[in-house]
Design a protein around this motif. Structure first.
Motif, PDB file in Angstrom:
ATOM      1  N   HIS A 137       0.880  -1.165  -0.011  1.00  0.00           N
ATOM      2  CA  HIS A 137       0.119  -0.095  -0.117  1.00  0.00           C
ATOM      3  C   HIS A 137       0.788   1.270  -0.056  1.00  0.00           C
ATOM      4  N   ILE A 138       1.819   1.354   0.750  1.00  0.00           N
ATOM      5  CA  ILE A 138       2.890   2.437   0.730  1.00  0.00           C
ATOM      6  C   ILE A 138       3.561   2.492  -0.519  1.00  0.00           C
ATOM      7  N   LEU A 139       3.985   1.611  -1.115  1.00  0.00           N
ATOM      8  CA  LEU A 139       4.723   1.759  -2.254  1.00  0.00           C
ATOM      9  C   LEU A 139       3.818   2.020  -3.585  1.00  0.00           C
ATOM     10  N   SER A 140       2.621   1.534  -3.503  1.00  0.00           N
ATOM     11  CA  SER A 140       1.644   1.924  -4.446  1.00  0.00           C
ATOM     12  C   SER A 140       1.274   3.209  -4.429  1.00  0.00           C
ATOM     13  N   ASP A 141       1.181   3.894  -3.343  1.00  0.00           N
ATOM     14  CA  ASP A 141       0.897   5.305  -3.082  1.00  0.00           C
ATOM     15  C   ASP A 141       2.191   6.217  -3.682  1.00  0.00           C
ATOM     16  N   THR A 251       9.072  -5.703  -9.486  1.00  0.00           N
ATOM     17  CA  THR A 251       9.932  -4.977 -10.488  1.00  0.00           C
ATOM     18  C   THR A 251       9.143  -3.857 -10.442  1.00  0.00           C
ATOM     19  N   LEU A 252       7.819  -3.515 -10.696  1.00  0.00           N
ATOM     20  CA  LEU A 252       7.300  -2.240 -10.902  1.00  0.00           C
ATOM     21  C   LEU A 252       7.490  -1.372  -9.953  1.00  0.00           C
ATOM     22  N   TYR A 253       7.649  -1.640  -8.762  1.00  0.00           N
ATOM     23  CA  TYR A 253       8.016  -0.691  -7.515  1.00  0.00           C
ATOM     24  C   TYR A 253       9.607  -0.874  -7.162  1.00  0.00           C
ATOM     25  N   ARG A 254      10.262  -0.978  -8.253  1.00  0.00           N
ATOM     26  CA  ARG A 254      11.988  -0.788  -8.029  1.00  0.00           C
ATOM     27  C   ARG A 254      12.575  -1.698  -6.980  1.00  0.00           C
ATOM     28  N   LYS A 255      12.078  -2.959  -7.003  1.00  0.00           N
ATOM     29  CA  LYS A 255      12.379  -3.636  -5.840  1.00  0.00           C
ATOM     30  C   LYS A 255      12.248  -3.055  -4.446  1.00  0.00           C
ATOM     31  N   TYR A 256      10.868  -2.416  -4.415  1.00  0.00           N
ATOM     32  CA  TYR A 256      10.435  -2.037  -2.992  1.00  0.00           C
ATOM     33  C   TYR A 256      11.798  -1.046  -2.667  1.00  0.00           C
ATOM     34  N   ASN A 257      12.073  -0.109  -3.351  1.00  0.00           N
ATOM     35  CA  ASN A 257      12.896   0.842  -3.068  1.00  0.00           C
ATOM     36  C   ASN A 257      12.132   2.347  -3.029  1.00  0.00           C
ATOM     37  N   VAL A 258      12.150   2.778  -1.856  1.00  0.00           N
ATOM     38  CA  VAL A 258      11.180   4.102  -1.663  1.00  0.00           C
ATOM     39  C   VAL A 258      11.767   5.186  -2.276  1.00  0.00           C
ATOM     40  N   GLN A 259      13.077   5.214  -2.706  1.00  0.00           N
ATOM     41  CA  GLN A 259      13.863   6.414  -3.317  1.00  0.00           C
ATOM     42  C   GLN A 259      13.603   6.311  -4.642  1.00  0.00           C
ATOM     43  N   GLU A 260      13.830   5.160  -5.453  1.00  0.00           N
ATOM     44  CA  GLU A 260      13.479   4.973  -6.724  1.00  0.00           C
ATOM     45  C   GLU A 260      12.245   5.016  -7.092  1.00  0.00           C
ATOM     46  N   VAL A 261      11.165   4.585  -6.178  1.00  0.00           N
ATOM     47  CA  VAL A 261      10.007   4.222  -6.762  1.00  0.00           C
ATOM     48  C   VAL A 261       9.192   5.468  -7.069  1.00  0.00           C
ATOM     49  N   VAL A 262       9.799   6.863  -6.333  1.00  0.00           N
ATOM     50  CA  VAL A 262       9.140   8.114  -6.507  1.00  0.00           C
ATOM     51  C   VAL A 262       9.477   8.855  -7.823  1.00  0.00           C
ATOM     52  N   LYS A 263      10.721   8.263  -8.471  1.00  0.00           N
ATOM     53  CA  LYS A 263      11.299   9.042  -9.474  1.00  0.00           C
ATOM     54  C   LYS A 263      10.439   8.659 -10.835  1.00  0.00           C
TER      55      LYS A 263
END
Length: 334
Positions: A137-141, A251-263
């Motif tokens: 839920h966090i990474l989706s948002d 894969t979609l959420y960049r290996k669950y990396n919160v710094q990369e997923v917002v890019k």
């Protein structure tokens, strides 16, 4: 015996007791088998990472599960208070202490920070919630809003199961753990993300092959997909504890990396422009100090290893199918 010797004995006894108490306290605040939670990696600042993790987790947990409710410790009624006055003071005091200990024992926080056993990794133990659902839920948002909400947190990996970090124990535990996703009639494309920290007795290739073989036994329709798998089996070994979970959109959420997923998704490079301007690429490599190139080489090497494992698994599956066909033919001939 002199007074000096007595004093030295008292001091040594106090030091022994304090050291034992410290060990017991530390042990109770470490990652252990049987826990659920979230592994969070950071960049050299674990204290700040813990604070950011609590803020982020509480924000989204309130959205999913509502605000955390504190337990009401005031259970005594007016009649009980009157009876307590009539009782002896010592008895009433002991009763009150017992009630406080009982209520404190029953109260469990939603999130609790524990020592993970590895540098730059913290473990947040969770209670009464699903860590995989919360992290997704966090990474989706974050992926949809592209709003950066942390500075030092790197990856957030859910831990929905733990076991001893020995290959036999891991396979025995995973046989049951993976059934909801991979056992017939369920099937999916998958990949295995394995990492070991402070543990030298588990070899990466052997563990991945063993888990892939286990998934194939649960249902032959389960296929390895390293490009865009439906599910990712996350296996994180820290010292003597193996943390596992099954993640969606890894894969979609960049290996669950919160710094990369917002890019923002990187635009595809213009090949014509790259060919006509090679100096720009050289300057960029020099500016990055070759770090990006080294990291890319590591990822390519890992992907090649995983592809080799997938090929071996497919060959094994094909051989098993051929043997089954031969046995059927022979049985029909008889």
């Amino acid at each position: 015996m002199s007074a000096v010797q007595n004093e030295s004995r008292k001091r040594s006894k106090k030091r022994y007791v304090s050291s034992q108490q410290g060990k017991r306290w530390k042990g109770s605040r470490e990652l252990e088998v049987g826990m659920q939670g979230i592994l969070i990696t950071c960049n050299m600042n674990e204290r700040k990472c813990t604070a950011e993790a609590f803020n982020l987790l509480n924000e989204y947990a309130d959205e999913l599960y509502g605000p955390e409710k504190l337990q009401d410790n005031k259970r005594s009624s007016s009649s009980e208070e009157e009876e307590a006055e009539e009782e002896d003071v010592d008895v009433a005091l002991k009763k009150e202490v017992a009630q406080l200990q009982l209520s404190a024992g029953k109260w469990e926080k939603r999130f609790q920070a524990l020592e993970s056993g590895a540098n730059n990794v913290i473990f947040i133990r969770t209670q009464n919630l699903e860590p995989d659902k919360l992290v997704h839920h966090i990474l989706s948002d974050l992926h949809s809003t592209k709003k950066k909400k942390s500075r030092v947190i790197l990856r957030m990996l859910p831990v929905t199961g733990t076991c001893k970090a020995f290959q036999e124990d891991m396979l025995k535990y995973l046989t049951t753990f993976l059934e909801p996703w991979f056992k017939t009639p369920n099937s999916a494309t998958y990949q295995i993300a394995f990492k070991a920290r402070n543990s030298s007795h588990n070899k990466r290739e052997e563990i991945i092959k063993s888990i892939a073989g286990l998934v194939g036994k649960l249902n032959p329709k389960n296929k390895v997909d390293l490009t865009n798998p439906e599910l990712t089996i996350i296996v994180e070994v820290i010292k003597a504890v193996c943390c596992v979970s099954v993640a969606r959109d890894y894969t979609l959420y960049r290996k669950y990396n919160v710094q990369e997923v917002v890019k923002e998704d990187a635009a595809k490079p213009d090949t014509a422009k790259t060919k006509t301007d090679p100096k720009a690429a050289e300057q960029k490599d020099e500016h990055n100090g070759g770090e990006a190139e080294k990291e890319e080489e590591k990822e390519v090497a890992r992907d090649e290893e995983e592809k080799e494992v997938a090929r071996d698994e497919e060959k094994t599956g094909a051989q098993n199918e051929e043997e089954e066909e031969v046995n059927k033919d022979e049985g029909g001939g008889e």
